[in-house]
Structure formats: C-alpha cells, structure tokens
Design a protein around this motif. Structure first.
Motif, PDB file in Angstrom:
ATOM      1  N   ARG A 176       0.886  -1.081   0.068  1.00 48.76           N
ATOM      2  CA  ARG A 176       0.133  -0.145  -0.185  1.00 48.76           C
ATOM      3  C   ARG A 176       0.847   1.236   0.121  1.00 48.76           C
ATOM      4  O   ARG A 176       0.321   2.397  -0.635  1.00 48.76           O
ATOM      5  CB  ARG A 176      -1.035   0.028   1.273  1.00 48.76           C
ATOM      6  CG  ARG A 176      -2.095  -1.036   1.153  1.00 48.76           C
ATOM      7  CD  ARG A 176      -3.206  -1.132   2.052  1.00 48.76           C
ATOM      8  NE  ARG A 176      -4.145  -1.885   1.872  1.00 48.76           N
ATOM      9  CZ  ARG A 176      -4.889  -2.278   2.703  1.00 48.76           C
ATOM     10  NH1 ARG A 176      -5.038  -1.958   4.242  1.00 48.76           N
ATOM     11  NH2 ARG A 176      -5.934  -3.014   2.217  1.00 48.76           N
ATOM     12  N   ARG A 177       2.063   1.110   0.581  1.00 45.91           N
ATOM     13  CA  ARG A 177       2.786   2.290   0.413  1.00 45.91           C
ATOM     14  C   ARG A 177       3.550   2.559  -0.870  1.00 45.91           C
ATOM     15  O   ARG A 177       3.375   3.664  -1.120  1.00 45.91           O
ATOM     16  CB  ARG A 177       4.109   2.226   1.493  1.00 45.91           C
ATOM     17  CG  ARG A 177       5.025   3.173   1.729  1.00 45.91           C
ATOM     18  CD  ARG A 177       6.108   2.870   2.643  1.00 45.91           C
ATOM     19  NE  ARG A 177       7.001   1.899   2.177  1.00 45.91           N
ATOM     20  CZ  ARG A 177       6.999   0.695   3.028  1.00 45.91           C
ATOM     21  NH1 ARG A 177       6.269   0.476   3.757  1.00 45.91           N
ATOM     22  NH2 ARG A 177       7.870  -0.150   2.530  1.00 45.91           N
ATOM     23  N   ILE A 178       3.564   1.581  -1.471  1.00 45.75           N
ATOM     24  CA  ILE A 178       4.160   1.646  -2.999  1.00 45.75           C
ATOM     25  C   ILE A 178       2.897   2.053  -3.678  1.00 45.75           C
ATOM     26  O   ILE A 178       3.221   3.305  -4.647  1.00 45.75           O
ATOM     27  CB  ILE A 178       4.609   0.282  -3.516  1.00 45.75           C
ATOM     28  CG1 ILE A 178       6.052  -0.006  -2.913  1.00 45.75           C
ATOM     29  CG2 ILE A 178       4.920   0.402  -5.089  1.00 45.75           C
ATOM     30  CD1 ILE A 178       6.580  -1.456  -2.994  1.00 45.75           C
ATOM     31  N   ALA A 179       1.882   1.703  -3.645  1.00 46.92           N
ATOM     32  CA  ALA A 179       0.635   2.111  -4.359  1.00 46.92           C
ATOM     33  C   ALA A 179       0.230   3.810  -4.158  1.00 46.92           C
ATOM     34  O   ALA A 179      -0.050   4.396  -4.989  1.00 46.92           O
ATOM     35  CB  ALA A 179      -0.515   1.283  -3.992  1.00 46.92           C
ATOM     36  N   ALA A 180       0.403   4.163  -2.803  1.00 49.52           N
ATOM     37  CA  ALA A 180       0.284   5.338  -2.547  1.00 49.52           C
ATOM     38  C   ALA A 180       1.359   6.357  -3.109  1.00 49.52           C
ATOM     39  O   ALA A 180       0.829   7.424  -3.435  1.00 49.52           O
ATOM     40  CB  ALA A 180       0.475   5.708  -0.823  1.00 49.52           C
ATOM     41  N   ARG A 181       2.306   5.845  -3.540  1.00 45.81           N
ATOM     42  CA  ARG A 181       3.304   6.807  -4.403  1.00 45.81           C
ATOM     43  C   ARG A 181       3.182   6.876  -5.725  1.00 45.81           C
ATOM     44  O   ARG A 181       3.146   7.778  -6.515  1.00 45.81           O
ATOM     45  CB  ARG A 181       5.028   6.327  -4.201  1.00 45.81           C
ATOM     46  CG  ARG A 181       5.335   6.985  -2.678  1.00 45.81           C
ATOM     47  CD  ARG A 181       6.634   6.331  -2.399  1.00 45.81           C
ATOM     48  NE  ARG A 181       7.747   6.480  -3.511  1.00 45.81           N
ATOM     49  CZ  ARG A 181       8.924   6.086  -3.001  1.00 45.81           C
ATOM     50  NH1 ARG A 181       9.445   5.473  -1.939  1.00 45.81           N
ATOM     51  NH2 ARG A 181      10.064   6.314  -4.216  1.00 45.81           N
ATOM     52  N   LEU A 182       2.548   5.620  -6.019  1.00 46.86           N
ATOM     53  CA  LEU A 182       2.346   5.400  -7.694  1.00 46.86           C
ATOM     54  C   LEU A 182       0.914   6.091  -8.277  1.00 46.86           C
ATOM     55  O   LEU A 182       1.227   6.850  -9.193  1.00 46.86           O
ATOM     56  CB  LEU A 182       2.226   4.012  -8.186  1.00 46.86           C
ATOM     57  CG  LEU A 182       3.440   3.046  -8.123  1.00 46.86           C
ATOM     58  CD1 LEU A 182       3.058   1.575  -8.389  1.00 46.86           C
ATOM     59  CD2 LEU A 182       4.347   3.359  -9.138  1.00 46.86           C
ATOM     60  N   THR A 183      -0.083   6.222  -7.293  1.00 50.72           N
ATOM     61  CA  THR A 183      -1.365   6.446  -7.853  1.00 50.72           C
ATOM     62  C   THR A 183      -1.203   8.046  -8.244  1.00 50.72           C
ATOM     63  O   THR A 183      -2.068   8.411  -9.218  1.00 50.72           O
ATOM     64  CB  THR A 183      -2.496   6.245  -6.860  1.00 50.72           C
ATOM     65  OG1 THR A 183      -2.009   6.497  -5.557  1.00 50.72           O
ATOM     66  CG2 THR A 183      -2.691   4.654  -6.780  1.00 50.72           C
ATOM     67  N   PRO A 184      -0.630   8.859  -7.331  1.00 51.10           N
ATOM     68  CA  PRO A 184      -0.414  10.338  -7.966  1.00 51.10           C
ATOM     69  C   PRO A 184       0.030  10.609  -9.221  1.00 51.10           C
ATOM     70  O   PRO A 184      -0.373  11.672  -9.975  1.00 51.10           O
ATOM     71  CB  PRO A 184       0.142  11.102  -6.852  1.00 51.10           C
ATOM     72  CG  PRO A 184      -0.061  10.266  -5.552  1.00 51.10           C
ATOM     73  CD  PRO A 184       0.020   8.806  -6.327  1.00 51.10           C
ATOM     74  N   THR A 185       0.837   9.645  -9.560  1.00 49.51           N
ATOM     75  CA  THR A 185       1.690   9.888 -10.878  1.00 49.51           C
ATOM     76  C   THR A 185       0.766   9.613 -12.189  1.00 49.51           C
ATOM     77  O   THR A 185       1.279  10.008 -13.296  1.00 49.51           O
ATOM     78  CB  THR A 185       2.874   9.058 -10.857  1.00 49.51           C
ATOM     79  OG1 THR A 185       2.461   7.691 -11.074  1.00 49.51           O
ATOM     80  CG2 THR A 185       3.766   9.167  -9.595  1.00 49.51           C
ATOM     81  N   VAL A 186      -0.438   9.128 -11.790  1.00 52.03           N
ATOM     82  CA  VAL A 186      -1.372   8.667 -13.024  1.00 52.03           C
ATOM     83  C   VAL A 186      -2.006  10.002 -13.950  1.00 52.03           C
ATOM     84  O   VAL A 186      -2.299   9.902 -14.847  1.00 52.03           O
ATOM     85  CB  VAL A 186      -2.469   7.886 -12.553  1.00 52.03           C
ATOM     86  CG1 VAL A 186      -2.056   6.583 -12.119  1.00 52.03           C
ATOM     87  CG2 VAL A 186      -3.422   8.453 -11.759  1.00 52.03           C
TER      88      VAL A 186
END
Length: 275
Positions: free
Chosen positions: A81-91
């Motif tokens: 979830r920590r990795i996802a939290a960094r990835l999702t704003p970049t979409v």
C-alpha cells in the motif's frame, strides 16, 4: 484451411466490424509516447463493464476474507500500500481523472505469482509474487505500475470490444458459408493467431512502457523492470514462442524496457531529488 478461410472473407468481414467501432484516446502519451488510438465497440457498455469489474473485485476480496487469505501479513500489506500510495498520484501524467478514482489495494495470500488492477483502480497483489521472486520495492513498483497502466488504458474495454466484434464476425462467417463446427473452430483459431494475440502483446508493451514511467515519477528505479523479468524468466523456465503468446517474449520485452527505462531516467532522478 484457416489461411484460405481468412483470404476468403477479410474485406467484407472487417468492413462490417469496423462500422460498429469507434476510436478513442484513453490516455495522454506521457514521456514514453504511448499514443495509439484504440478501437472500441459501442455494443460494449463501458459503465456496465466497469460495474461488473467492481462487482468481481468485491467477490474476490470477500472470498479471500472468508478463507482468511486477505491482508494476512500486515507488514507485507503495508509495504504494498505504501508503494501504491506513491504510484497513484503519478497517473495524472496520463489521466488526470484517474487521480480521483476510488483506489483500493489488497494483498491475497496465494502461491500464484500474479497481480492485477481492475478498471477504476482496484488492485490485488498475490503474496506468491512477493515471496517467490524475493521482490524489491523497485521491482514491485514496476509490476504495479504495469497493472495500473492496463486500467488507465482501459484495455479491458478494448479486449471486450474485440471479443464482441470477433463473435459477430465469426457468426457472419458461419451464416455466409454454412460452416460446420470444425470450420468455425478453425475460423476462431485464425482470428486468435492473426488478431487477438498480436493485439494482446501490443497492450502488454503499452503497459510496460507506461509502468516504467509511473514508477520513475514515483521515485522508483525504472530499470528494476528489467531485473524483474530476469527473475520471472528463471521462475518460468522454458516458455512458448512469442507468436503464440499474449505476452511479448522475455528477450524482446527486456530490450524494450531497457530503451524506455533509459528514456524516463530523468523523471526518476527528479523524483529522488525531491524526496
């Protein structure tokens, strides 16, 4: 037989299919330049498809919870979830509207080496992917970025449209030729070889390229996608030829990833400077 059948019908078959289709641009090209216009069918209701995907996701999550296989390892779940939290704003670089999706991330306990992202941002990562590959954060970001890219590009909508058009086309063939079951089977095989599989590989390549950009923008080393496929290759052993696969061969995939990870390295460097 499949070749002669394909030669007999392509003009009127494909023209008939094209009438029912429209082209869309689901994402901005980003730095990696994914700018292919996609063909979709108005016969496939996009909203209904997304609702169905959300329902399927709930079923998977509920079943895993009943089997006590949902987010069992809290450290592992927090990591994903920590990795996802960094990835999702970049979409936002590809789809500003996707930032507002109702993102959800769960880890399913399974030996299966797998991960996926359904339309609307519903992500599942299987514990087997983490455990069997001894995956690093950078490699996990590459996997998740790849799966998120499928959702951004709405590849499920595109594949459903292709399947709908294939069904219509093969039905027309059957009516026109009075085809037997065996002839229809060969027609289906011809479609798979000439259209469905190449299109699937194209989608996989798009997801690879967008995935490394998402990872780079989130501050994860995009070159990890290459080492990830080294691990996947060792785990998988011998695989079927590329022309019979829905995925690119490992060699062609890694070559492409090397090119595009280098292309987004400045984004990675900028992201790490900011962190």
């Amino acid at each position: 037989m499949a070749i002669s059948l394909a030669r007999a019908v392509p003009v009127w078959l494909l023209c008939g299919i094209a009438v029912a289709c429209a082209t869309v641009q689901t994402t901005a090209p980003g730095t990696v330049g994914v700018d292919r216009k996609q063909t979709v069918s108005p016969l496939v209701n996009r909203d209904a498809l997304n609702k169905q995907a959300a329902s399927q996701y709930r079923q998977v999550v509920n079943t895993a919870e009943q089997k006590k296989a949902l987010n069992v390892d809290h450290v592992q779940t927090e990591r994903v979830r920590r990795i996802a939290a960094r990835l999702t704003p970049t979409v936002a670089a590809f789809r500003p509207d996707a930032v507002g999706w109702h993102w959800e991330v769960n880890v399913l306990t399974s030996k299966e080496v797998n991960a996926w992202c359904m339309p609307g941002g519903k992500i599942a990562v299987y514990s087997g992917l983490i455990d069997q590959l001894k995956i690093t954060d950078d490699e996990l970001a590459a996997v998740m970025g790849h799966e998120i890219a499928h959702a951004l590009r709405e590849h499920a909508w595109e594949r459903a449209s292709q399947a709908m058009n294939a069904q219509i086309g093969l039905t027309v063939i059957g009516i026109a030729l009075g085809a037997s079951g065996s002839t229809m089977d060969m027609a289906g095989m011809a479609y798979q070889a000439m259209f469905a599989l190449p299109n699937s590989r194209e989608q996989e390549t798009e997801a690879d390229r967008i995935g490394v950009e998402l990872a780079a923008r989130a501050g994860y080393d995009p070159r990890a996608a290459i080492s990830l496929w080294d691990k996947m290759g060792r785990l998988a052993g011998n695989s079927q030829p590329q022309w019979l696969s829905t995925h690119p061969s490992q060699a062609s995939r890694q070559k492409d990833l090397a090119v595009y990870s280098a292309k987004v390295m400045p984004l990675y460097e900028q992201a790490t400077e900011r962190r």
